[in-house]
Write an enzyme that holds these catalytic residues in place. Structure first.
Site, PDB file in Angstrom:
ATOM      1  N   CYS A   2      32.346  51.758  46.815  1.00 10.39           N
ATOM      2  CA  CYS A   2      32.457  52.919  47.684  1.00 10.39           C
ATOM      3  C   CYS A   2      32.334  52.489  49.138  1.00 10.39           C
ATOM      4  O   CYS A   2      32.166  51.317  49.454  1.00 10.39           O
ATOM      5  CB  CYS A   2      31.347  53.929  47.364  1.00 10.39           C
ATOM      6  SG  CYS A   2      31.260  54.388  45.618  1.00 10.39           S
ATOM      7  N   GLY A  77      28.603  49.590  45.508  1.00 15.72           N
ATOM      8  CA  GLY A  77      28.450  48.369  44.737  1.00 15.72           C
ATOM      9  C   GLY A  77      28.156  48.621  43.276  1.00 15.72           C
ATOM     10  O   GLY A  77      28.390  49.711  42.751  1.00 15.72           O
ATOM     11  N   SER A 376      36.849  37.988  39.939  1.00 16.75           N
ATOM     12  CA  SER A 376      37.385  36.902  40.751  1.00 16.75           C
ATOM     13  C   SER A 376      36.574  35.625  40.571  1.00 16.75           C
ATOM     14  O   SER A 376      35.388  35.673  40.249  1.00 16.75           O
ATOM     15  CB  SER A 376      37.368  37.317  42.236  1.00 16.75           C
ATOM     16  OG  SER A 376      37.561  36.216  43.094  1.00 16.75           O
TER      17      SER A 376
END
Length: 609
Positions: A2, A77, A376
């Site tokens: 957010c 988060g 990632s």
């Protein structure tokens, strides 16, 4: 994920400040495209833009816990251990209305006060307003994965996930002074700093306590130097155990999830492990995505950083691991689209945008059509010692930041206006930062020689260099509402590997020996033996020519380009005439000029130089 923002003013009631809070919140629509919320209580106002990932219906924000006075949170988060924390808090008598990790964080604060930060595992940046004590807490995760900025005003603070939210308050003008320009051009990221005058960043592993009396900073986590007592097989086993646990936690989402797969060791390991977890639980194979450039595989030319193209290796991993794979193919025209440059500059709030930003933004934009969360391989090089320059004698024996020594970019001489270059004195600025960084490094008693120096180099990467990369990935992904998670930034893994001896990290004579050994069973031989290759860049000659043409237009009308007051026009003009085989520094210089022009004009920057 957010976007958060807010304002505390101890001298006025903010009930009438909703338009300002709305303007601040609106700057982060891209970070949170799903919902918005504003909370006002006396001296405090919180704003929130939501990207719904966990508990789609119940996780609305700002979220409050009602009592004698409300305690409210605006949160960005993910806390990956929220399930265990929830169970622990229920044991203490807490009752939950939602299934969101946001509510778990809020109740953890109610249970443990500021000590709650020690219980969190994740990537996060959030603010808690406690009306009982009239106190604001600003908290950032241990590795600084998620950004959080603030400006200390005479009456309180304004804060936001991005600097643009603070500027939108009208309380902080867009002024950039010499220190700000030093951060722009020094090729380092000093913890706690920002480029706009009066704006600071909450440092990783820290929280701020804002009271009527002022703002105080508190560190709750930092790397520690401990003796490593595990032997090599135990160390490899422990790293694999940590990776399995980390990935299992980070594939949890109530929205479509994918992985970023370059075909390098790092992203391949995360992709393979994630696919194992998901399919073992009965889910469909994980979707994996790579970026490629039109014709690159057939006409690839090795450069000083990249010896092989990514595509063949990414395809090997996808076939070996069994993922559902897609290539996102770009060309020079995509990267040079003015709308792309505008988007990346706005996302970064700085003039540091380059071709990697543009291609990363377009990759994430394409992925967002299919997934909301991506895993990632970022930060593995910093954790495990993956860069070639870790083995460069000039770096090991150097007295500057390793990446600057390796890339021969010590002071950027000639690119800047000569008068400004003298004022900035980037060499001294970097030297002071380097000394400050090493002064804060934890040291192991009795450690000497190469082991001591490699601990220093690892520390510099984990506390300085990785911040540059994490910031770019966060900005480019959140610009399209994509949450990118970084398993290698789990603080447990970072702390454990930081203390493994350098001889163990290179036990097979190569980079990232420990990681390669820990995941060798899940990857094809081609990837296990591949030499590191950074994020790909376009090699089309038309790309350089287009950059040169665009910069030439700026030089033809310097009065309309305020950034040209900063850059040496003669040097820049020479870059526009460089031959097609010009190196990366020429292309980066042209990119920097175009991004700088866009930034200075769009943000109406005032240079106080």
């Amino acid at each position: 994920m957010c976007g958060i923002t807010g304002w505390v003013n101890y001298e006025r009631d903010l009930a009438s400040a909703r338009p300002t809070l709305q303007a601040m919140t609106d700057t982060m629509i891209c970070r949170g495209p799903d919902e918005e919320g504003i909370f006002v209580d006396g001296h405090a106002g919180l704003g929130h833009r939501r990207l719904a990932v966990i508990d789609i219906e119940g996780g609305k924000q700002p979220m409050t816990a009602e009592g004698v006075a409300p305690v409210a949170i605006t949160y960005s988060g993910e806390v990956y251990n929220f399930t265990e924390l929830r169970a622990e808090l229920e044991g203490h008598g807490h009752v939950f209305r939602t299934k969101s990790d946001t509510e778990v964080v809020l109740h953890a604060y109610l249970q443990w006060g500021t000590a709650f930060v020690d219980h969190l595992n994740g990537m996060y940046a959030f603010a808690i307003w406690d009306a009982r004590t009239q106190e604001l807490l600003l908290v950032r995760d241990r590795m600084g994965v998620k950004p959080l900025y603030y400006a200390d005003t005479r009456e309180g603070v304004v804060f936001g996930s991005e600097m643009k939210a603070i500027l939108a308050s009208g309380l902080v003008p867009p002024v950039v002074d010499l220190d700000g320009m030093r951060e722009v051009f020094a090729s380092i990221k000093t913890p706690g700093t920002a480029i706009f005058k009066g704006v600071n960043e909450v440092r990783p592993g820290h929280f701020l306590r804002v009271r009527r009396e002022g703002v105080t900073e508190h560190r709750y986590w930092a790397l520690e130097a401990d003796e490593h007592t595990d032997d090599l097989p135990t160390t490899i086993e422990r790293i694999r155990e940590l990776l399995d646990d980390i990935v299992a936690r980070q594939v949890v989402a109530d929205v479509p999830l994918c992985t970023l797969l370059s075909g390098g060791l790092d992203s391949s390991a995360i992709t393979a492990l994630a696919n194992r977890v998901v399919t073992a639980a009965g889910g469909d194979p994980v979707r994996s995505f790579s970026v490629d450039f039109a014709g690159l595989a057939d006409s690839f030319v090795p450069d000083e950083l990249r010896s092989t193209p990514d595509a063949p290796y990414a395809h090997d991993v996808a076939a070996f691991a069994g993922t559902t794979h897609s290539d996102v193919v770009l060309n020079a025209a995509h990267l040079m689209d003015p709308a792309t440059r505008v988007a990346t500059v706005i996302a970064r709030d700085t003039p540091n945008s380059a071709d990697i930003d543009n291609s990363m933004y377009l990759l994430f934009k394409a992925i967002r059509e299919h997934s909301t969360v991506a895993l990632s391989g970022e930060a593995a090089d910093e954790v495990f010692g993956g860069y070639a320059w870790f083995h460069d004698e000039n770096v090991v024996n150097g007295t500057d930041f390793p990446w600057l020594v390796a890339l021969h970019n010590v002071d950027g001489s000639g690119y800047l206006n000569p008068d400004l270059e003298a004022k900035l004195d980037l060499g001294t600025y970097r030297a002071d930062n380097y000394a400050e960084a090493l002064a804060g490094m934890p040291r192991l008693e009795g450690e000497t020689g190469l082991e001591r120096r490699m601990r220093e180099i690892s520390y510099l990467h984990l506390t300085r260099f990785v911040q540059i990369l994490l910031d770019r990935k966060d900005r480019m992904s959140m610009a399209v509402g994509l949450e990118v998670r970084v398993p290698f930034c789990d603080h447990r893994l970072v702390q454990y590997v930081f203390n493994t001896p350098w001889a163990m990290k290179t036990f097979d004579g190569r980079e990232k020996s420990l990681l390669r050994a820990a995941v060798k069973d899940v990857l094809p031989t081609s990837v296990l033996e591949r030499v590191k290759s950074p994020f790909p860049v376009p090699q089309e000659k038309a790309y350089l020519a287009t950059l040169q043409d665009e910069v030439g237009k700026l030089l033809a009308d310097p009065q309309s380009a305020p950034m040209l007051k900063v850059i040496n026009e003669q040097t820049l003009g020479g870059m526009t005439q460089a031959p097609p085989e010009a190196g990366l520094l020429v292309r980066d210089g042209l990119e920097s000029a175009l991004a700088g022009h866009e930034w200075a004009t769009r943000y109406d920057v005032v240079f106080d130089l």
